[in-house]
Scaffold this motif. Structure first.
Motif, short mmCIF file in Angstrom:
data_model
loop_
_atom_site.label_atom_id
_atom_site.label_comp_id
_atom_site.label_asym_id
_atom_site.label_seq_id
_atom_site.Cartn_x
_atom_site.Cartn_y
_atom_site.Cartn_z
N GLN A 297 -4.11 3.06 -12.96
CA GLN A 297 -3.61 2.03 -13.88
C GLN A 297 -4.65 1.64 -14.93
O GLN A 297 -4.29 1.16 -16.00
CB GLN A 297 -3.21 0.78 -13.09
CG GLN A 297 -2.09 0.99 -12.11
CD GLN A 297 -0.74 1.06 -12.79
OE1 GLN A 297 -0.53 0.45 -13.81
NE2 GLN A 297 0.16 1.83 -12.22
N GLY B 47 2.93 1.39 -3.44
CA GLY B 47 2.16 1.36 -4.66
C GLY B 47 2.38 0.11 -5.49
O GLY B 47 1.93 0.00 -6.62
N LYS C 4 -5.66 3.75 -8.58
CA LYS C 4 -4.23 4.00 -8.75
C LYS C 4 -3.90 4.63 -10.10
O LYS C 4 -2.75 4.94 -10.37
CB LYS C 4 -3.44 2.68 -8.63
CG LYS C 4 -3.43 2.09 -7.25
CD LYS C 4 -2.63 0.81 -7.22
CE LYS C 4 -2.60 0.25 -5.81
NZ LYS C 4 -1.70 -0.89 -5.69
N LEU D 6 2.00 -3.49 -7.03
CA LEU D 6 0.81 -4.23 -7.40
C LEU D 6 0.87 -5.65 -6.88
O LEU D 6 1.93 -6.29 -6.89
CB LEU D 6 0.64 -4.26 -8.92
CG LEU D 6 0.46 -2.92 -9.61
CD1 LEU D 6 0.36 -3.13 -11.11
CD2 LEU D 6 -0.75 -2.18 -9.09
N GLU E 218 -9.44 -1.06 -7.46
CA GLU E 218 -8.14 -0.64 -6.91
C GLU E 218 -7.24 -0.08 -8.01
O GLU E 218 -6.59 0.95 -7.83
CB GLU E 218 -7.45 -1.81 -6.22
CG GLU E 218 -8.13 -2.28 -4.96
CD GLU E 218 -7.58 -3.61 -4.45
OE1 GLU E 218 -8.08 -4.06 -3.40
OE2 GLU E 218 -6.70 -4.22 -5.09
N GLN F 117 -3.71 -8.21 -9.23
CA GLN F 117 -3.72 -6.96 -9.99
C GLN F 117 -2.83 -7.07 -11.22
O GLN F 117 -3.21 -6.64 -12.32
CB GLN F 117 -3.26 -5.79 -9.12
CG GLN F 117 -4.23 -5.43 -8.03
CD GLN F 117 -3.66 -4.38 -7.09
OE1 GLN F 117 -2.45 -4.30 -6.89
NE2 GLN F 117 -4.54 -3.59 -6.51
N ARG G 177 0.82 -1.20 0.00
CA ARG G 177 0.00 0.00 0.00
C ARG G 177 0.87 1.26 0.00
O ARG G 177 0.60 2.21 -0.72
CB ARG G 177 -0.93 0.00 1.20
CG ARG G 177 -2.04 1.03 1.11
CD ARG G 177 -2.84 1.00 2.33
NE ARG G 177 -1.85 1.12 3.42
CZ ARG G 177 -2.13 1.35 4.66
NH1 ARG G 177 -3.34 1.46 5.03
NH2 ARG G 177 -1.21 1.46 5.57
#
Length: 97
Positions: free
Chosen positions: A68, A20, A66, A22, A62, A26, A17
């Motif tokens: 992504q 950052g 972020k 993954l 999530e 993810q 967390r």
């Protein structure tokens, strides 16, 4: 209700967390999405990865938080036929403009 969680799991979660980084699922979802401009519905991602829809949904949220993944224009889902807002990777040249 409380569940027993290993201290190593908690440490790894906190580390990921903060940095950052993954998680495995993810990364798997991003790998299935591929490059811009391909897009997928949650159902299509669940089918492509073999993951449960609730797992895909949570990880996609999530990844969107972020930056992504982003929402793509509406289209019909190839599995359900319903109109959906698929997800895709952001345009890699988006920062240039």
């Amino acid at each position: 209700m409380h569940t027993a969680v290993a201290h190593t799991s908690i440490r790894n979660y906190d580390r990921m967390r903060k940095t950052g980084e993954l998680g495995r699922v993810q990364q798997e979802i991003l790998g299935a999405v591929g490059g811009y401009p391909r897009d997928y519905s949650l159902q299509e991602l669940a089918q492509a990865t073999g993951l449960a829809i609730n797992t895909v949904s949570g990880r996609v949220n999530e990844l969107r938080a972020k930056g992504q993944l982003q929402l793509a224009p509406s289209r019909a889902c190839k599995i359900t036929g319903r109109t959906i807002r698929p997800v895709r990777r952001p345009n890699p040249q988006g920062d240039l403009f």
